[in-house]
Design a protein around this motif. Sequence first.
Motif, PDB file in Angstrom:
ATOM      1  N   ARG A 111       0.822  -1.209   0.000  1.00 12.59           N
ATOM      2  CA  ARG A 111       0.000   0.000   0.000  1.00 12.59           C
ATOM      3  C   ARG A 111       0.860   1.264   0.000  1.00 12.59           C
ATOM      4  NH1 ARG A 111      -3.113   2.076   4.805  1.00 12.59           N
ATOM      5  NH2 ARG A 111      -4.739   3.435   4.002  1.00 12.59           N
ATOM      6  N   LYS A 112       1.989   1.218   0.701  1.00 10.81           N
ATOM      7  CA  LYS A 112       2.871   2.377   0.777  1.00 10.81           C
ATOM      8  C   LYS A 112       3.387   2.755  -0.604  1.00 10.81           C
ATOM      9  CE  LYS A 112       7.030   4.052   3.149  1.00 10.81           C
ATOM     10  NZ  LYS A 112       8.101   3.684   4.118  1.00 10.81           N
ATOM     11  N   ASN A 113       3.789   1.764  -1.384  1.00 17.94           N
ATOM     12  CA  ASN A 113       4.287   2.044  -2.725  1.00 17.94           C
ATOM     13  C   ASN A 113       3.164   2.478  -3.662  1.00 17.94           C
ATOM     14  OD1 ASN A 113       6.897   1.530  -2.073  1.00 17.94           O
ATOM     15  ND2 ASN A 113       7.076  -0.402  -3.150  1.00 17.94           N
ATOM     16  N   MET A 114       1.953   1.986  -3.443  1.00 15.96           N
ATOM     17  CA  MET A 114       0.829   2.418  -4.254  1.00 15.96           C
ATOM     18  C   MET A 114       0.551   3.903  -4.031  1.00 15.96           C
ATOM     19  SD  MET A 114      -1.857  -0.770  -4.255  1.00 15.96           S
ATOM     20  CE  MET A 114      -2.952   0.098  -5.363  1.00 15.96           C
ATOM     21  N   LYS A 115       0.721   4.358  -2.785  1.00 15.82           N
ATOM     22  CA  LYS A 115       0.552   5.780  -2.490  1.00 15.82           C
ATOM     23  C   LYS A 115       1.619   6.594  -3.206  1.00 15.82           C
ATOM     24  CE  LYS A 115      -1.753   5.489   2.011  1.00 15.82           C
ATOM     25  NZ  LYS A 115      -1.643   5.820   3.456  1.00 15.82           N
ATOM     26  N   LYS A 116       2.867   6.085  -3.214  1.00 13.21           N
ATOM     27  CA  LYS A 116       3.945   6.783  -3.909  1.00 13.21           C
ATOM     28  C   LYS A 116       3.656   6.886  -5.405  1.00 13.21           C
ATOM     29  CE  LYS A 116       7.759   5.478  -0.797  1.00 13.21           C
ATOM     30  NZ  LYS A 116       9.039   4.742  -0.721  1.00 13.21           N
ATOM     31  N   ARG A 157       0.794   7.124  -6.695  1.00 11.73           N
ATOM     32  CA  ARG A 157      -0.466   7.856  -6.863  1.00 11.73           C
ATOM     33  C   ARG A 157      -1.526   6.948  -7.499  1.00 11.73           C
ATOM     34  NH1 ARG A 157       2.754  10.401  -4.429  1.00 11.73           N
ATOM     35  NH2 ARG A 157       3.118  12.649  -4.481  1.00 11.73           N
ATOM     36  N   ASP A 173      -4.728   4.331  -6.641  1.00  8.90           N
ATOM     37  CA  ASP A 173      -5.606   3.771  -5.627  1.00  8.90           C
ATOM     38  C   ASP A 173      -5.922   2.334  -6.011  1.00  8.90           C
ATOM     39  OD1 ASP A 173      -7.742   3.727  -7.505  1.00  8.90           O
ATOM     40  OD2 ASP A 173      -8.289   5.772  -6.983  1.00  8.90           O
ATOM     41  N   ASP A 196     -10.198  -1.336   0.893  1.00 10.07           N
ATOM     42  CA  ASP A 196      -9.772  -0.220   1.754  1.00 10.07           C
ATOM     43  C   ASP A 196     -10.405  -0.301   3.137  1.00 10.07           C
ATOM     44  OD1 ASP A 196      -8.050   1.223  -0.035  1.00 10.07           O
ATOM     45  OD2 ASP A 196      -9.829   1.795  -1.149  1.00 10.07           O
ATOM     46  N   PHE A 237      -6.768  -4.612   3.389  1.00 14.97           N
ATOM     47  CA  PHE A 237      -6.671  -3.684   2.271  1.00 14.97           C
ATOM     48  C   PHE A 237      -7.564  -4.145   1.126  1.00 14.97           C
ATOM     49  CE2 PHE A 237      -3.837  -1.821  -1.245  1.00 14.97           C
ATOM     50  CZ  PHE A 237      -4.466  -0.596  -1.163  1.00 14.97           C
ATOM     51  N   ASP A 252      -1.571  -2.880   5.963  1.00 13.50           N
ATOM     52  CA  ASP A 252      -0.241  -2.274   6.110  1.00 13.50           C
ATOM     53  C   ASP A 252       0.834  -3.334   5.956  1.00 13.50           C
ATOM     54  OD1 ASP A 252      -1.041   0.450   6.681  1.00 13.50           O
ATOM     55  OD2 ASP A 252      -1.801  -0.327   8.575  1.00 13.50           O
TER      56      ASP A 252
END
Length: 229
Positions: free
Chosen positions: A98-103, A105, A107, A169, A203, A219
Amino acid sequence: MLIVSLVSIIVLFLLTKIMGNKQISQMSMFDYITGISIGSIAAEMATELEQPVLPLVAMVVYGISAFLISLLASKSLKFRKLTTGRPLLLLEKGVIYRKNMKKARLDLSDFLTLCRAAGYFDLQDIKTAVFEHNGTVSFLPKAEKRPVQGEDIAVYPKQEEVQYNVVMDGKLMQQNLKSVGFSETWLKQQLKQQGYGAYGEVFLATLDKEGNFAVFPMDARVPEWEPFE
């Protein structure tokens, strides 16, 4: 205006030859923005009759800058990471990062759309998914899910079912769960067996009509080393 427009086209052509030819999918964000800027300046130059030299100089500066940055990126790995970025590991061995998906951009809905567009309706068929610096996602299928080979023609595999997203989510997708034919009690039992006490810890959870169930934690820790440089 005719002469200035022709000069603008010639300069634009020469700059594109210097900068190199790339498909849209191969362009980095910097390449894309630079290309738009040069095109806008070329259009302005075509209608600027009083001082056409000013936009001409601006076009040349943009083009030469882009060329030099591209040249430096080809010589230096650190500079390349700075200007074009680096690939991000999105999924590996059943774990979504999930962290890399946020990087990136991205969803969850965007990621699932890219998976389906690539032919993967079941995330369990994917061993690795990597977000490339040009905005595309590369997929490495599991060995048993590779394309059919000549020796496999006589094999008739069982038809796979579409996977339903029953948790996304951290939220229960009640209608999807109802459509697939399973109860919320059954879902909670399955989550509990895999160590999840609440939907907020999930998630993504997928389920098909045959009861094939997969869960991805909210996470997941990203590996300290990713083999995509």
